[in-house]
Design a protein around this motif. Structure first.
Motif, mmCIF file in Angstrom:
data_model
loop_
_atom_site.group_PDB
_atom_site.id
_atom_site.type_symbol
_atom_site.label_atom_id
_atom_site.label_comp_id
_atom_site.label_asym_id
_atom_site.label_seq_id
_atom_site.Cartn_x
_atom_site.Cartn_y
_atom_site.Cartn_z
ATOM 1 N N GLU A 153 -4.945 6.433 0.557
ATOM 2 C CA GLU A 153 -4.180 5.190 0.499
ATOM 3 C C GLU A 153 -4.500 4.426 -0.777
ATOM 4 N N HIS A 181 4.487 -1.012 3.349
ATOM 5 C CA HIS A 181 3.870 0.272 3.011
ATOM 6 C C HIS A 181 4.926 1.284 2.596
ATOM 7 N N TYR A 201 -0.319 3.761 9.044
ATOM 8 C CA TYR A 201 -0.415 2.888 7.890
ATOM 9 C C TYR A 201 0.699 1.832 7.870
ATOM 10 N N THR A 236 0.848 5.764 0.583
ATOM 11 C CA THR A 236 0.253 7.064 0.866
ATOM 12 C C THR A 236 1.267 8.129 0.464
ATOM 13 N N THR A 248 0.849 -1.183 0.000
ATOM 14 C CA THR A 248 0.000 0.000 0.000
ATOM 15 C C THR A 248 0.889 1.238 0.000
#
Length: 265
Positions: free
Chosen positions: A147, A122, A115, A40, A38
């Motif tokens: 995200e 991440h 996160y 961000t 993931t």
């Protein structure tokens, strides 16, 4: 002359903070397959990323070749700092807004909570790097998603025209010497580091302090020093002879004439 042991504990002054640190060494390991993660973003929408970071590169992250390519990663990739300097390609999966283009980032910081907790893989990217994953003109819309599900893989680091350099950290003395590795092509990470004084034929193992920083306790330490680094990912070794002169000084950077050869990604 007796030059010391492999472990060290010290107080390091960085960015006006006193940090109590300890040293450890981990084993090499790498993965070049596309894997799920993931992502961000942080900072300003078109920003270049953080100033400084947990790897210790300081203001280098604000200028090329780091500029706009910096990224914070979760502990599983940060590896207690030994993941610093590694390069990754990251691409998002939503074809309605994402291009097929992957962005390349350099690990300069750790993302320890939020996160990045619970063992997740991440990436927290600069606003500029995050937006580059979008179809042209849709960078703002992509950042509004927050995200994202992404794919990532290791990629060789490439610093055209640069040779590996060693920055002598502030606070270094003839009895405690700490070095930061810069501009390492190829693997980008460091798994072990050794130093050899001019008066010795023996390589002395340095200890991992934190981030991309390594140290040796002992002394008195007399240059010039040769430095040998071994990458964490593939255990490639490079030795820079007499790269740090006898009249070395703290906060100075000494550039070698060598680098690892990057292989195609």
């Amino acid at each position: 002359m007796q030059l010391l042991h492999r472990g060290c504990g010290l107080v390091l002054v960085l960015n006006s903070l006193l940090l109590l640190v300890s040293c450890q060494v981990q084993q090499p390991g790498a993965n070049t397959r596309w894997l799920p993660a993931t992502a961000t973003w942080y900072g300003s929408p078109e920003g270049d990323g953080s100033d400084g970071g947990a790897c210790g590169y300081g203001s280098m992250v604000d200028v090329k070749p780091y500029r706009a390519r910096v990224g914070a990663v979760s502990p599983v990739l940060f590896k207690s700092g030994e993941g610093c300097g590694a390069c990754y390609k990251v691409k998002c999966l939503d074809q309605s807004i994402c291009s097929r283009r992957a962005v390349t980032i350099i690990v300069t910081d750790e993302c320890p909570g939020g996160y990045c907790s619970n063992g997740r893989t991440h990436f927290d990217l600069s606003g500029a790097a995050f937006g580059r994953m979008a179809v042209a003109g849709n960078g703002g819309l992509l950042r509004n998603r927050g995200e994202l599900s992404v794919l990532y893989r290791r990629t060789p680091c490439k610093y055209p025209g640069k040779q590996i350099a060693f920055h002598v950290n502030e606070g270094s003395t003839n009895y405690w010497l700490s070095l930061l590795v810069e501009f390492e092509d190829g693997d980008g990470d460091v798994g072990s580091m050794h130093i050899r004084p001019a008066s010795s034929s023996e390589w002395i193992e340095m200890s991992h302090v934190w981030g991309a920083n390594w140290c040796i306790n002992g002394g008195p330490l007399s240059g010039p020093f040769s430095v040998k680094i071994t990458t964490l990912s593939t255990a490639k070794t490079l030795s820079a002879r007499d790269v740090i002169p006898s009249n070395w000084s703290p906060k100075a950077t000494y550039t070698s004439r060598l680098n690892f050869h990057s292989t195609p990604s």
